[in-house]
Write a protein that holds these residues in place. Structure first.
Motif, PDB file in Angstrom:
ATOM      1  N   MET A   1       0.664  -1.200  -0.170  1.00 39.85           N
ATOM      2  CA  MET A   1      -0.019   0.010   0.114  1.00 39.85           C
ATOM      3  C   MET A   1       0.906   1.322  -0.191  1.00 39.85           C
ATOM      4  SD  MET A   1      -3.156  -0.909  -0.078  1.00 39.85           S
ATOM      5  CE  MET A   1      -3.822   0.618   0.316  1.00 39.85           C
ATOM      6  N   ARG A   2       0.195   2.348  -0.547  1.00 39.13           N
ATOM      7  CA  ARG A   2       0.824   3.645  -0.445  1.00 39.13           C
ATOM      8  C   ARG A   2       0.859   4.270   0.929  1.00 39.13           C
ATOM      9  NH1 ARG A   2      -1.349   7.068  -5.517  1.00 39.13           N
ATOM     10  NH2 ARG A   2       0.787   7.991  -5.548  1.00 39.13           N
ATOM     11  N   ALA A   3       1.917   5.433   1.071  1.00 40.49           N
ATOM     12  CA  ALA A   3       1.742   6.095   2.400  1.00 40.49           C
ATOM     13  C   ALA A   3       0.245   6.528   2.579  1.00 40.49           C
ATOM     14  CB  ALA A   3       2.401   7.228   2.294  1.00 40.49           C
ATOM     15  N   GLU A   4       0.031   6.280   3.811  1.00 37.65           N
ATOM     16  CA  GLU A   4      -1.583   6.638   4.417  1.00 37.65           C
ATOM     17  C   GLU A   4      -2.678   5.709   3.578  1.00 37.65           C
ATOM     18  OE1 GLU A   4      -1.860  10.806   3.862  1.00 37.65           O
ATOM     19  OE2 GLU A   4      -0.424  11.270   5.550  1.00 37.65           O
ATOM     20  N   ASN A   5      -2.095   4.411   3.174  1.00 33.31           N
ATOM     21  CA  ASN A   5      -3.088   3.725   2.611  1.00 33.31           C
ATOM     22  C   ASN A   5      -3.653   4.307   1.231  1.00 33.31           C
ATOM     23  OD1 ASN A   5      -2.648   1.608   4.362  1.00 33.31           O
ATOM     24  ND2 ASN A   5      -3.900   2.573   5.944  1.00 33.31           N
ATOM     25  N   ARG A   6      -3.033   5.152   0.637  1.00 38.98           N
ATOM     26  CA  ARG A   6      -3.817   5.940  -0.536  1.00 38.98           C
ATOM     27  C   ARG A   6      -4.033   5.068  -1.684  1.00 38.98           C
ATOM     28  NH1 ARG A   6      -1.360  10.206  -3.943  1.00 38.98           N
ATOM     29  NH2 ARG A   6       0.732   9.850  -2.765  1.00 38.98           N
ATOM     30  N   GLU A   7      -5.062   5.189  -2.651  1.00 34.86           N
ATOM     31  CA  GLU A   7      -5.172   4.199  -3.472  1.00 34.86           C
ATOM     32  C   GLU A   7      -4.518   4.876  -4.756  1.00 34.86           C
ATOM     33  OE1 GLU A   7      -7.089   1.492  -3.647  1.00 34.86           O
ATOM     34  OE2 GLU A   7      -8.024   1.652  -1.691  1.00 34.86           O
ATOM     35  N   ASN A   8      -4.120   3.778  -5.697  1.00 33.49           N
ATOM     36  CA  ASN A   8      -3.215   4.231  -6.758  1.00 33.49           C
ATOM     37  C   ASN A   8      -3.901   5.615  -7.703  1.00 33.49           C
ATOM     38  OD1 ASN A   8      -2.081   2.077  -5.993  1.00 33.49           O
ATOM     39  ND2 ASN A   8      -2.150   0.842  -7.786  1.00 33.49           N
ATOM     40  N   ASN A   9      -5.230   5.800  -7.465  1.00 35.15           N
ATOM     41  CA  ASN A   9      -5.816   6.965  -8.098  1.00 35.15           C
ATOM     42  C   ASN A   9      -6.324   8.033  -7.335  1.00 35.15           C
ATOM     43  OD1 ASN A   9      -7.905   5.726  -7.111  1.00 35.15           O
ATOM     44  ND2 ASN A   9      -9.332   5.498  -8.627  1.00 35.15           N
ATOM     45  N   ALA A  10      -5.450   8.084  -6.323  1.00 35.30           N
ATOM     46  CA  ALA A  10      -5.937   9.036  -5.243  1.00 35.30           C
ATOM     47  C   ALA A  10      -4.828   9.922  -5.006  1.00 35.30           C
ATOM     48  CB  ALA A  10      -6.236   8.453  -3.703  1.00 35.30           C
ATOM     49  N   LEU A  11      -5.508  11.296  -5.170  1.00 37.68           N
ATOM     50  CA  LEU A  11      -4.639  12.728  -4.939  1.00 37.68           C
ATOM     51  C   LEU A  11      -3.964  12.730  -3.354  1.00 37.68           C
ATOM     52  CD1 LEU A  11      -6.541  15.307  -6.599  1.00 37.68           C
ATOM     53  CD2 LEU A  11      -4.201  14.458  -7.128  1.00 37.68           C
ATOM     54  N   ARG A  12      -2.878  13.102  -2.755  1.00 40.50           N
ATOM     55  CA  ARG A  12      -2.759  13.270  -1.495  1.00 40.50           C
ATOM     56  C   ARG A  12      -3.607  14.417  -0.928  1.00 40.50           C
ATOM     57  NH1 ARG A  12       3.506  14.918  -2.298  1.00 40.50           N
ATOM     58  NH2 ARG A  12       2.744  15.542  -4.360  1.00 40.50           N
ATOM     59  N   PRO A  13      -3.755  14.631   0.198  1.00 42.89           N
ATOM     60  CA  PRO A  13      -4.690  15.707   0.815  1.00 42.89           C
ATOM     61  C   PRO A  13      -4.203  17.043   0.144  1.00 42.89           C
ATOM     62  CG  PRO A  13      -4.120  14.242   2.408  1.00 42.89           C
ATOM     63  CD  PRO A  13      -3.261  13.903   1.301  1.00 42.89           C
ATOM     64  N   VAL A  14      -4.914  17.920  -0.466  1.00 51.82           N
ATOM     65  CA  VAL A  14      -4.710  19.099  -1.017  1.00 51.82           C
ATOM     66  C   VAL A  14      -5.381  20.234  -0.426  1.00 51.82           C
ATOM     67  CG1 VAL A  14      -4.509  20.371  -3.056  1.00 51.82           C
ATOM     68  CG2 VAL A  14      -4.406  17.971  -3.601  1.00 51.82           C
ATOM     69  N   SER A  15      -4.804  21.410  -0.186  1.00 54.73           N
ATOM     70  CA  SER A  15      -5.637  22.642   0.291  1.00 54.73           C
ATOM     71  C   SER A  15      -4.812  23.619  -0.379  1.00 54.73           C
ATOM     72  CB  SER A  15      -5.248  22.588   1.770  1.00 54.73           C
ATOM     73  OG  SER A  15      -4.037  23.094   2.133  1.00 54.73           O
ATOM     74  N   LEU A  16      -5.548  24.813  -0.540  1.00 51.52           N
ATOM     75  CA  LEU A  16      -5.446  26.073  -1.285  1.00 51.52           C
ATOM     76  C   LEU A  16      -5.673  27.095  -0.422  1.00 51.52           C
ATOM     77  CD1 LEU A  16      -6.626  25.313  -5.062  1.00 51.52           C
ATOM     78  CD2 LEU A  16      -4.239  25.176  -4.273  1.00 51.52           C
ATOM     79  N   GLN A  17      -4.741  27.843   0.253  1.00 54.16           N
ATOM     80  CA  GLN A  17      -5.118  29.036   1.110  1.00 54.16           C
ATOM     81  C   GLN A  17      -4.727  30.185   0.379  1.00 54.16           C
ATOM     82  OE1 GLN A  17      -3.070  28.813   4.897  1.00 54.16           O
ATOM     83  NE2 GLN A  17      -3.772  30.886   5.500  1.00 54.16           N
TER      84      GLN A  17
END
Length: 239
Positions: A1-17
């Motif tokens: 599994m990827r870091a933080e159990n991320r799926e292959n088609n998932a973005l990392r958590p994204v924020s725009l401030q």
């Protein structure tokens, strides 16, 4: 599994401030997992000499990493000079963001986008493009108010995302661990309508097949759709 159990088609958590710099005409702090980049847009009432008296504006970019943006300290490029990597990245950012603006309608004005990497964990160039557009759009909004433009000279939103093949699997939004060991590495720049602005794709070890590229493209389109929606939400485009 990827870091933080991320799926292959998932973005990392994204924020725009937005509005993180009180002095710049536009600014955005973008966080993509542990990659953090602050992007500012500065307006200059002049253009490069080769554009003088042309009636056309210009968008350009500068990119840099803080010394401890990575696990080990790197010397400031102000001391040792810019690397080829830095020059290539800032040219990519500039090209990508120019695709978003009607430069003729901008008039003889230059907007400079500064992208400073606070933390790097892969995908700094794509984060810079995505956050850089948010800062750029705010600068265009500021100019529109100052100049009483009937319309902001923005043709479309622009964002970027990385994809690659790691351990034989096509993945979206690589972190540094994945990127540094990838068999194939790619970066995609899209308009908000899904049109391609630029593609960078490299076989790091062995050549890859067209089917693999199409898989990466499909992942990138999915990720870009999410990023575009985030940009529109923070900029209130379409409200």
């Amino acid at each position: 599994m990827r870091a933080e159990n991320r799926e292959n088609n998932a973005l990392r958590p994204v924020s725009l401030q937005v509005g993180v710099n009180p002095y710049a005409e536009g600014s955005c702090l973008i966080k993509c997992g542990n990659t953090h980049v602050i992007c500012t847009a500065s307006v200059e009432e002049r253009v490069p000499l080769w554009l003088k008296n042309s009636g056309q504006g210009w968008i350009t970019a500068e990119y840099g990493m803080l010394p401890r943006a990575t696990a080990t300290r790197t010397d400031r490029e102000a001391i040792k000079g810019q690397s080829g990597r830095t020059q290539e990245i800032q040219r990519l950012i500039g090209r990508s963001l120019r695709a978003a603006v009607d430069l003729q309608a901008l008039g003889e004005t230059c907007i400079k986008i500064d992208c400073d990497v606070l933390q790097a964990d892969g995908g700094t160039r794509t984060a810079s493009i995505t956050g850089g557009f948010v800062a750029l759009y705010q600068a265009l909004q500021t100019l529109a108010q100052q100049r009483a433009w009937a319309k902001i000279p923005c043709l479309h939103t622009v964002c970027a995302i990385s994809c690659g093949v790691y351990d034989g699997q096509p993945l979206l939004d690589l972190d540094y661990q994945e990127d540094s060991h990838a068999q194939t590495d790619s970066n995609f720049v899209f308009t908000g309508e899904g049109a391609l602005v630029e593609v960078q794709a490299t076989a790091e070890k062995v050549p890859f097949e067209t089917d693999t590229f199409l898989q990466l493209l499909a992942l990138a389109q999915q990720g870009a759709s999410t990023l575009t929606q985030l940009q529109k939400e923070v900029l209130k485009i379409g409200d």
